[in-house]
Design an enzyme around this catalytic site. Structure first.
Site, PDB file in Angstrom:
ATOM      1  CG  HIS A   1      -0.182   0.600   2.518  1.00 51.14           C
ATOM      2  ND1 HIS A   1      -0.911   0.874   3.386  1.00 51.14           N
ATOM      3  CD2 HIS A   1       0.810  -0.332   3.309  1.00 51.14           C
ATOM      4  CE1 HIS A   1      -0.106   1.213   4.607  1.00 51.14           C
ATOM      5  NE2 HIS A   1       1.055   0.452   4.749  1.00 51.14           N
TER       6      HIS A   1
ATOM      7  CD  GLN B   1      -6.837   1.495  10.701  1.00 49.22           C
ATOM      8  OE1 GLN B   1      -7.467   2.065  10.713  1.00 49.22           O
ATOM      9  NE2 GLN B   1      -5.343   1.241  10.064  1.00 49.22           N
TER      10      GLN B   1
ATOM     11  CG  HIS C   1      -4.203   2.984   3.496  1.00 49.36           C
ATOM     12  ND1 HIS C   1      -3.639   2.396   4.262  1.00 49.36           N
ATOM     13  CD2 HIS C   1      -5.912   3.108   4.612  1.00 49.36           C
ATOM     14  CE1 HIS C   1      -3.805   2.628   5.383  1.00 49.36           C
ATOM     15  NE2 HIS C   1      -5.024   2.858   5.748  1.00 49.36           N
TER      16      HIS C   1
END
Length: 108
Positions: free
Chosen positions: A7, A79, A105
């Site tokens: 990411h 998350q 992200h």
């Protein structure tokens, strides 16, 4: 079931930890962060750069030194928003902007 993802993270002043290896204190607004990450997204989608190449210099995550590589992870390790987006991608596909408590992200 584990997947591997990379990411590029752009933090803003309301991020969970508004600091990074690039900046001791991140003061940009969420709107400014969105503008930055959309610019990165455009460069990736146009083929001008890869997520990994941009992550090295532009990501606010310490994974930048590994071209954004987060290694393997399973359900419950990340998350929820990040996990949901990651598991929905096909290999080599890049997500649209994903917002979490950590910031914004792009995920591959």
């Amino acid at each position: 079931d584990k997947i591997r993802a990379a990411h590029l993270l752009v933090k803003h002043r309301n991020s969970r930890r508004p600091a990074s290896w690039r900046e001791a204190e991140i003061t940009r607004t969420k709107e400014e962060a969105m503008s930055i990450i959309l610019g990165h997204d455009a460069r990736i989608r146009s083929g001008a750069s890869s997520l990994g190449d941009l992550a090295v210099t532009e990501s606010d995550c310490s994974s930048a030194r590994k071209r954004g590589d987060l290694g393997f992870f399973g359900k419950g390790d990340m998350q929820k928003e990040f996990e949901d987006a990651s598991f929905a991608l096909k290999p080599g596909e890049v997500s649209h902007v994903v917002e979490t408590a950590s910031g914004l992200h792009l995920i591959e």
